[in-house]
Design a protein around this motif. Structure first.
Motif, short mmCIF file in Angstrom:
data_model
loop_
_atom_site.label_atom_id
_atom_site.label_comp_id
_atom_site.label_asym_id
_atom_site.label_seq_id
_atom_site.Cartn_x
_atom_site.Cartn_y
_atom_site.Cartn_z
N UNK A 115 0.74 -1.10 0.06
CA UNK A 115 -0.04 -0.10 -0.05
C UNK A 115 0.88 1.16 0.02
N UNK A 116 1.79 1.38 0.80
CA UNK A 116 3.15 2.47 0.86
C UNK A 116 3.40 2.57 -0.41
N UNK A 117 3.79 1.75 -1.26
CA UNK A 117 4.49 1.72 -2.37
C UNK A 117 3.53 2.39 -3.56
N UNK A 118 2.34 1.60 -3.39
CA UNK A 118 1.26 2.17 -4.33
C UNK A 118 0.98 3.60 -4.20
N UNK A 119 1.18 4.12 -2.87
CA UNK A 119 0.87 5.79 -2.71
C UNK A 119 1.95 6.43 -3.08
N UNK A 120 3.36 5.79 -2.96
CA UNK A 120 4.67 6.49 -3.28
C UNK A 120 4.59 6.77 -4.57
N UNK B 235 0.82 6.58 7.35
CA UNK B 235 0.42 8.05 7.55
C UNK B 235 1.31 8.99 6.86
N UNK B 236 2.57 8.81 6.85
CA UNK B 236 3.43 9.66 6.14
C UNK B 236 3.28 9.75 4.77
N UNK B 237 3.11 8.40 3.99
CA UNK B 237 3.18 8.59 2.88
C UNK B 237 1.77 9.27 2.25
N UNK B 238 0.72 9.02 3.07
CA UNK B 238 -0.55 9.91 2.74
C UNK B 238 -0.49 11.31 3.05
N UNK B 239 0.33 11.62 3.87
CA UNK B 239 0.49 12.98 4.34
C UNK B 239 1.35 13.56 3.21
N UNK B 240 2.17 12.95 2.56
CA UNK B 240 2.89 13.47 1.38
C UNK B 240 2.07 13.48 0.16
N UNK B 241 1.10 12.54 0.03
CA UNK B 241 0.31 12.51 -1.09
C UNK B 241 -0.54 13.65 -0.82
N UNK B 242 -1.11 14.04 0.38
CA UNK B 242 -1.91 15.30 0.56
C UNK B 242 -0.96 16.47 0.51
N UNK B 243 -0.01 16.67 0.95
CA UNK B 243 0.91 17.75 0.77
C UNK B 243 1.17 18.07 -0.43
N UNK B 244 1.69 17.16 -1.47
CA UNK B 244 2.08 17.38 -2.52
C UNK B 244 0.86 17.84 -3.53
N UNK B 245 -0.35 17.30 -3.38
CA UNK B 245 -1.33 17.88 -4.19
C UNK B 245 -1.84 19.23 -3.67
N UNK B 246 -1.64 19.49 -2.36
CA UNK B 246 -2.08 20.71 -2.11
C UNK B 246 -1.06 21.90 -2.71
N UNK B 247 0.00 21.53 -2.76
CA UNK B 247 1.20 22.39 -3.11
C UNK B 247 0.95 22.66 -4.60
N UNK B 248 0.57 21.78 -5.24
CA UNK B 248 0.16 21.78 -6.73
C UNK B 248 -0.82 22.63 -6.76
N UNK B 249 -1.93 22.48 -6.08
CA UNK B 249 -3.34 23.10 -6.31
C UNK B 249 -3.03 24.64 -5.83
N UNK B 250 -2.13 24.89 -4.84
CA UNK B 250 -1.80 26.47 -4.68
C UNK B 250 -1.39 27.04 -5.74
N UNK B 251 -0.56 26.33 -6.44
CA UNK B 251 0.20 27.04 -7.44
C UNK B 251 -0.50 26.74 -8.92
N UNK B 252 -1.90 26.28 -8.71
CA UNK B 252 -2.46 25.95 -10.01
C UNK B 252 -2.42 27.21 -10.88
N UNK B 253 -3.00 28.48 -10.17
CA UNK B 253 -3.10 29.55 -11.21
C UNK B 253 -1.72 30.11 -11.13
N UNK B 254 -1.01 29.52 -12.11
CA UNK B 254 0.44 29.79 -12.22
C UNK B 254 0.65 31.40 -12.77
N UNK B 255 -0.42 31.92 -13.09
CA UNK B 255 -0.20 33.10 -13.98
C UNK B 255 -0.01 34.27 -12.91
N UNK B 256 -0.29 33.82 -11.78
CA UNK B 256 -0.35 35.15 -10.51
C UNK B 256 1.06 34.93 -9.84
#
Lengths: 130, 269, 94, 168, 84, 521, 124
Positions: free
Chosen positions: B73-78, F138-159
């Motif tokens: 699961x970790x790797x899937x999300x990674x 939890x860490x991996x999911x945190x990164x999924x969450x964070x990286x999507x949120x960074x990308x979405x903050x920068x989504x209007x890249x024209x400003x």
């Protein structure tokens, strides 16, 4: 002998911590975003190294072996010998995940810094409040 | 030296001291003892264990077994984190494209020829790492990043137009990436879907037979262990990684003119 | 003393000797007045480290680790041409 | 037909490397390697080989092997000896120069082979190539001459003979 | 001795990595800082190798010696080379 | 493991990621924006249904487990869903569903498939964070969450501002999640396990031995203190509490409005959830790190109080609507943190209820203000344009009344619970802060409310303004949900009991949480 | 017997490699400028890396205690040596050319520069 090994390994671990401190200093104190980026990569590498060292061990015969069987075990004794010699695979698996995640984040960060430079004409953060 | 720099330095030194304290007083457990942690012993015991197959991944390589099976699961999300980074980059540079013929010549002919000669070899070495991921050190990501070497070397030695000429446009690279990722998804739920269709029971990410479920992936191919989903995961992951990392590098390599053309448009609020 | 022990002893000595040249390379990396100098020293360090890793995998009795050497050799070359491209061309991608 | 011979040549090149790299004779590895090499060869043939291959190419391959051994033993030995002497002598006895070295092979591979051989022998290093005038610019640590033809005689004669035989 | 030598090597590599990190953080020329960080990565790779983690070496070398310097160099080329 | 585990328990984040892959792939083929809007909404709705189903099962049958790959917990990764997870997961998916509908109105640009890909991964990340029972996962999911949120903050890249905000957000975010990673390594090194339930068991009973992971290895006391210290950085970052609050007023205004709503509604929630898990499930009462934990909780009290005051005072100064809402969120999160660090079941229940009320209300504010932002701009003085859009106006009014805490809205009940929790633990200063904060922030809210009375002349030409039906639907739904939950809480004793028991469950129910460890065959 | 021959040949090659490495390192320190150091680096790459890699391959074949997997080591060592031979020359050439064109390294001391007439002419 063994206490000397432990001492050396502890020192190595402390060296990782010193690296963490130095690179965090670079992230916080240096104005240039590129420098921050370089320091950040060093920071995440050092955090990962930490884990690898946790997985290290000693064996009765001396140096441990990698967590790979040369060939499928034929008997339970083969398995026992393997378990008594191999290093801990869990931190390696965790670090593998962490390295890939770090790479992903860093790639995205580079794109951001590029656009930042396009707009502000500088990578320094002192000019703009940060 | 500014005052703030000194403050940061001092606080970092304190952080270092705290973490060292953690280590010296055994917060991380004993360093390099004879005994492994019990969990690690369990993993090493079950990584290839024909006598206790309900807990086993049937792969002689413990690290790959943990990465793709025990903690699949970790790797899937990674992988999906890498995917998000790539999509984020595409979103940052959306609309950009490699324009042909803007004064590109690459490095000298000697470098070009040498790189050309070595590139297929690197690719096949990466493929070998991916194939043998469950038998020897290596695996999907390692193989994929090995292959990405070849791609970046070509991109640098020739120029990014090279991909355009070889019909590897940005969209196609993204398509390769998505094909690899969807293959990962298919492999991870294959047994579950099969069980649902046949009216049985199976887990997500199931590999070998488990206590409640008799379904399993093939564990042996010709004369070597196959380790079921591990092999398929490694294969699809290497495809996904080569597509994704190459796409990311090519996006970052875009020329100034190509970047200038896309930014400053009017997409906000 | 079996012949294999002799081989191991000789290998140990050779491995220890390798460290001296690594130290000298690193001096050049740290000192090198110009960028090509540093890259060159890093380059030699990398190739030698690749050979060193191969020998080390004999010494540590785990031949499966040898693959890392190829990886190191490749990436050191990659670093070379990145820097070359940086110095030479107007754009890294051009 | 021509396409097939090219494909087979590239395929053998890749597959041989694969077998050497894995050094395993299990069916598992050989089968998968076969598939991967065939795929890669199909992708990279037009990119790697532009000209037609004939029967003489087998001979040239033998020459390549011969060249490899000769080069590794004789030429490298000579060159290493010279540079090691320079480095270890008390006073650095160097006479560096960038000299022109003409070459006459036509193909890229032949040219790369010569240039690679020159660079890989210590003491000489190709700094630049002029493809139009068929010239290498070689940095030479102990330049005995600055005449192009004489330099060719001293630096690259052996390499060129073999390159002509191997790559035409 | 067979146990000590690799550990001593790892120790030396760790010391060098500290020096390389410090210089990478202090250096004003970003290209040189990148090279120092590559040196630090190489040291880490050696440490991982000595700690018997070939899987990590195989993933770390491409990432930290290969792709990260590349994107850093691209970044430096596109932005500015010297820190103010 | 006598009963078979329900695959639906584990499938939600996985399914979302798979859909995201598919969205990116389809984006290469299909050019129609409409398709992706419908696709994203349908899939979010499916996940919403799944999370509702999980909630139903949890309420009926107790803790739900799912073992991925069929490996029992310390060996593999397990999803463990109890009342708390299930409730917060339902909350997250419902806000995401609202945002999805709102996005269909708002994101009227070419190439929206990129936006929806990131949107789906954002939801996947937050759901994964909530449902997972594994410390490293939890860490991996945190990164999924964070990286999507960074990308979405920068989504209007024209400003340029959004790029700058994204960079600041990303740098601090990476450091904070690296600290979490370090704490995960410490957890493995010392406890010899990564399963949360296992850590919880061993933190309370040093001699406990489980089937696959054995007993503890290192000096657990120091390790737990270190884990708390390192991970607290992450919780305060995600929940935007005092030293790490600055990303929220930076990033939220620059993100697309539906995502701003998600930021204040969902991402903050992860920080709150993580803190609760860490301080009550792993290292709860009776655990090894008791002293250090109580110090940290005291510090959290202070940090929460500072955040409350930062929020309410800076709120008064804002001219930008989105920043206004961001600071209001910070003040409420400060209150939530103060409540949850009371070390009492009532405090946790109050914190959860206030999180629910706050998430819906702040999101509602964003949805309503979004119409004004499209029509005129981000200034707070031009909210008068909403007089044309009655639904949005009603939304703003309801949300404000809720935030101030006017009965019988949900905000009143949650503030009342916090009030009671402070009184019961004898922390009178908390009551004072609560009242003061409510009073001061009310000034700001009323200022905003008065500005809606001023008529606005100039309105932008924007195709979106012609048909704001989808936005109206979102706002109406949100209002209905807010009022409905408030009414439910007021009228139904079982709902009140459920909320009150959450805190009790979190503190006392850790036994049920790790009971499965010994039940494995 | 044949094992011992192979192993001792391998050891000899490795010893040569160590010596070449040492010389290369001294050369890198002693030689005056980048272009002359290139030659020392070549000693390091060919004598110091390719030769010991071949030595390691031979040694691995002859060194029985490694078990069946030693052929993997031999194969990898051999392929690595070939790849290194192809790549190291391309790398040093690329560096030299870039250093010359970008004037990133001083050319002095030099007795004759045939490229000087071509310098600045980037028509190629």
């Amino acid at each position: 002998m063994s206490s000397a090994t432990t001492f050396l390994l502890t020192t190595i671990m402390i060296s990782f911590i010193i690296n963490i401190a130095i690179s965090l200093y670079g992230v916080f104190a240096k104005p240039s975003l590129v420098k921050k980026f370089i320091a950040l990569t060093i920071f995440s590498d050092s955090v990962n190294s930490f884990a690898i060292l946790i997985g290290f061990r000693r064996t009765p015969l001396g140096y441990p072996s990698i967590a790979v069987m040369p060939s499928p075990p034929q008997s339970v004794e083969d398995l026992k010998r393997f378990v008594s010699e191999a290093v801990d695979p869990v931190p390696q698996a965790l670090v593998l995940t962490a390295v890939v995640i770090g790479l992903a984040v860093n790639m995205f960060l580079v794109g951001l810094i590029m656009l930042y430079y396009k707009y502000y004409g500088s990578t320094s953060t002192r000019r703009v409040k940060i | 030296m500014r005052l703030s720099d000194i403050a940061i330095g001092v606080s970092m030194a304190m952080l270092a001291l705290l973490l060292s304290y953690l280590i010296v007083y055994g917060g991380l457990g004993p360093i390099a003892t004879l005994n492994l942690r019990p969990l690690a012993v369990s993993f090493l015991n079950y990584t290839y264990n024909p006598w206790k197959i309900v807990y086993s991944a049937m792969s002689p390589e413990a690290v790959t077994a943990i990465v793709w099976d025990f903690r699949g699961l970790d790797t899937y999300f990674e992988t999906s984190v890498l995917f998000i980074a790539i999509v984020g980059l595409i979103a940052l540079f959306r609309g950009a494209n490699v324009v042909q013929g803007v004064s590109s010549k690459g490095l000298s002919i000697i470098v070009k020829t040498s790189t050309k000669l070595v590139a297929p070899l690197i690719l096949v070495a990466g493929a070998s790492l991916a194939f043998h991921g469950h038998l020897s050190p290596g695996g999907g990501f390692q193989g994929g990043s090995f292959m990405t070497v070849a791609m970046t070397l070509l991109a640098i030695a020739f120029s990014i137009e090279f991909f355009q000429q070889k019909k590897l446009t940005l969209n196609r690279l993204l398509a390769i990436r998505c094909i690899g990722l969807l293959a990962i998804v298919v492999v991870s739920v294959y047994l579950l879907v099969k069980a649902v269709l046949l009216g049985g029971y199976a887990y997500i990410f199931q590999n070998m037979p488990r206590i409640n479920s008799q379904y399993s992936m093939p564990s042996w191919f010709l004369d070597r262990p196959l380790a079921g989903i591990l092999f398929f995961f490694n294969l699809s992951e290497s495809i996904a990684v080569i597509g994704g990392l190459t796409l990311g590098v090519v996006l970052l390599l875009l020329r100034e003119e190509e970047l200038k053309a896309i930014i400053g448009g009017g997409e906000h609020e | 003393m079996t012949p294999y022990d002799i081989i191991l002893t000789v290998l140990t000595t050779l491995l220890a000797l390798y460290l001296i040249s690594f130290a000298l390379y690193i001096v050049r990396v740290l000192k090198g007045p110009t960028i090509p100098d540093r890259v060159l020293a890093l380059d030699s360090l990398g190739y030698d480290l690749a050979a060193f890793m191969l020998i080390l995998s004999i010494y540590l009795n785990s031949p499966m680790m040898a693959v890392c050497a190829l990886s190191l050799a490749l990436w050191i070359y990659a670093l070379d041409i990145y820097v070359a491209k940086y110095l030479e061309a107007k754009e890294v991608g051009g | 037909m021509k396409k097939l011979t090219r494909f087979i040549a590239v395929f053998l090149y890749i597959y041989a490397f694969y077998i050497m790299f894995t050094a395993s004779t299990t069916e598992f590895s050989l089968t998968l390697g076969f598939i991967a090499s065939a795929l890669l060869a199909a992708l990279s043939t037009p990119f790697l080989i532009q000209r037609n291959l004939g029967a003489h190419d087998l001979k040239s391959f033998a020459y390549l092997l011969l060249y490899y051994f000769r080069y590794m033993i004789i030429e490298e030995y000579k060159a290493h000896k010279q540079v090691i002497k320079i480095v270890l002598s008390r006073k650095l006895d160097i006479k560096p120069a960038i000299v022109k070295v003409p070459y006459s092979v036509k193909t890229d591979y032949g040219m790369t082979l010569i240039a690679g051989s020159i660079t890989n022998t210590p003491g000489t290093c190709v700094v630049d190539v002029d493809e139009k005038r068929h010239l290498f610019y070689v940095h030479w640590i102990y330049a005995t001459t600055i005449e192009p033809e004489k330099a060719r005689e001293e630096i690259s004669k052996v390499f060129e003979e073999y390159a002509a035989k191997i790559f035409g | 001795m067979s146990e000590m030598l690799p550990v001593i090597m790892a120790f030396v590599a760790a010391l060098i990595s500290i020096v390389a990190t410090w210089l990478a953080v202090q250096e004003r020329d970003m290209l040189i800082a990148t090279l120092f960080s590559a040196l630090q990565s190489t040291c880490y790779a050696l440490i991982y190798y000595l700690l018997m983690a070939p899987d990590i070496v195989l993933v770390y070398l491409p990432v930290s010696v290969g792709i990260l310097p590349l994107i850093t160099i691209i970044l430096i080329k596109k932005t500015e080379r010297y820190e103010e | 493991m006598s009963t078979l585990q329900d695959p639906l328990t584990g499938i939600a984040p996985l399914y979302l990621i798979a859909v995201a892959f598919l969205t990116a792939a389809l984006g290469l083929v299909i050019r129609s924006n409409k398709f992706f809007k419908v696709f994203a909404i349908v899939n979010t709705a499916i996940v919403f249904a799944i999370s509702a189903y999980i909630m139903h099962k949890v309420v009926d049958e107790g803790i739900q487990l799912y073992f991925f790959g069929g490996y029992p917990a310390p060996l593999g990764i397990a999803y463990e869903i109890d009342n708390l997870n299930a409730l917060l997961g339902l909350l997250a998916t419902s806000i995401m569903l609202l945002s999805g509908i709102y996005s269909a109105w708002y994101m009227n640009f070419p190439r929206t498939y990129l936006y929806y890909t990131l949107f789906l991964t954002l939801l996947a990340g937050s759901l994964g964070c909530l449902y997972t029972g594994d410390y490293f996962n939890f860490f991996v999911m945190l990164e999924v969450l964070s990286l999507s949120s960074y990308s979405l903050v920068a989504y209007f890249r024209d400003s340029p501002k959004s790029i700058e905000a994204a960079i600041r957000f990303a740098f601090t975010g990476i450091i904070s999640s690296s600290f979490y990673l370090l704490s995960a390594f410490v957890a493995y090194a010392s406890f010899g396990t990564l399963t949360m339930a296992d850590i919880a068991l061993k933190a309370r009973d040093l001699n406990a031995v489980t089937q696959f992971s054995g007993g503890v290895v290192g000096n657990v006391a120091i390790a737990s203190a270190m884990m708390i210290a390192l991970a607290s950085w992450t919780w305060t970052f995600k929940a935007a509490i005092f030293p790490n609050y600055f990303w929220l007023p930076d990033a939220v205004p620059e993100a697309p409005t539906p995502i701003s709503a998600v930021f204040v509604g969902v991402i903050d929630l992860i920080g709150v959830y993580g803190a609760i898990r860490m301080f009550y499930t792993f290292f709860g009462q009776g655990s090894i790190a008791l002293q250090f934990r109580s110090y940290t909780l005291e510090i959290f009290q202070i940090l929460g109080a500072i955040s409350v005051f930062i929020g309410v005072f800076l709120l008064l100064l804002q001219e930008d609507v989105k920043k206004f809402i961001a600071y209001s969120t910070i003040s409420h999160l400060g209150l939530i943190f103060m409540a949850l660090s009371l070390d009492s079941g009532e405090g946790i229940s109050a914190a959860i209820l206030h999180t629910i009320s706050n998430s819906f209300a702040e999101s509602l504010l964003f949805y309503s203000a979004g119409i004004a932002i499209v029509a005129v701009g981000r200034s707070i003085n031009t909210l008068g344009v909403l007089r044309k859009y009655r639904v949005a106006l009603a939304g703003i009014i309801i949300a404000m009344l809720n935030l101030i805490g006017v009965p019988p809205l949900l905000g009143f009940w949650s503030k009342y619970l916090i009030f009671k929790a402070f009184l019961d633990t004898g922390k009178i200063y908390g009551v004072v802060i609560l009242v003061l904060a409510t009073g001061i922030s009310a000034i700001g809210y009323f200022k905003m409310l008065f500005s809606t009375l001023k008529p606005v002349e100039k309105i932008r030409e924007d195709p979106r303004l012609r048909n704001s039906m989808l936005a109206d639907i979102t706002i109406a739904l949100c209002v209905v949900i807010l009022i409905a939950i408030g009414a439910l809480y007021m009228l139904s004793p079982s709902a009140r009991k459920f909320i009150n028991e959450i805190g009790y469950n979190v503190i006392e129910g850790y036994k049920a949480y790790y009971a499965f460890l010994s039940s494995g065959s | 017997m044949i094992d011992m021959v192979l192993a001792s040949a391998g050891l000899t090659l490795i010893a040569i490699g160590v010596f070449c490495d040492f010389v290369a390192a001294i050369g890198l320190i002693r030689l005056p400028n980048f272009f002359t150091r290139l030659h020392a680096a070549t000693v390091g790459a060919i004598g110091g890396a390719v030769v010991p890699m071949l030595g390691a391959a031979l040694l691995a074949i002859g060194y029985e205690p490694l078990g069946e997997t030693r052929f993997i080591l031999a194969g990898v060592a051999f392929t690595t040596s070939i790849v290194t031979m192809i790549l190291s020359q391309a790398g040093s050439h690329a560096l030299a050319r870039a250093a010359y064109r970008a004037r990133a390294a001083p050319l002095q001391p030099i007795t004759y520069d045939a490229l000087a007439e071509k310098r600045g002419d980037s028509s190629e």
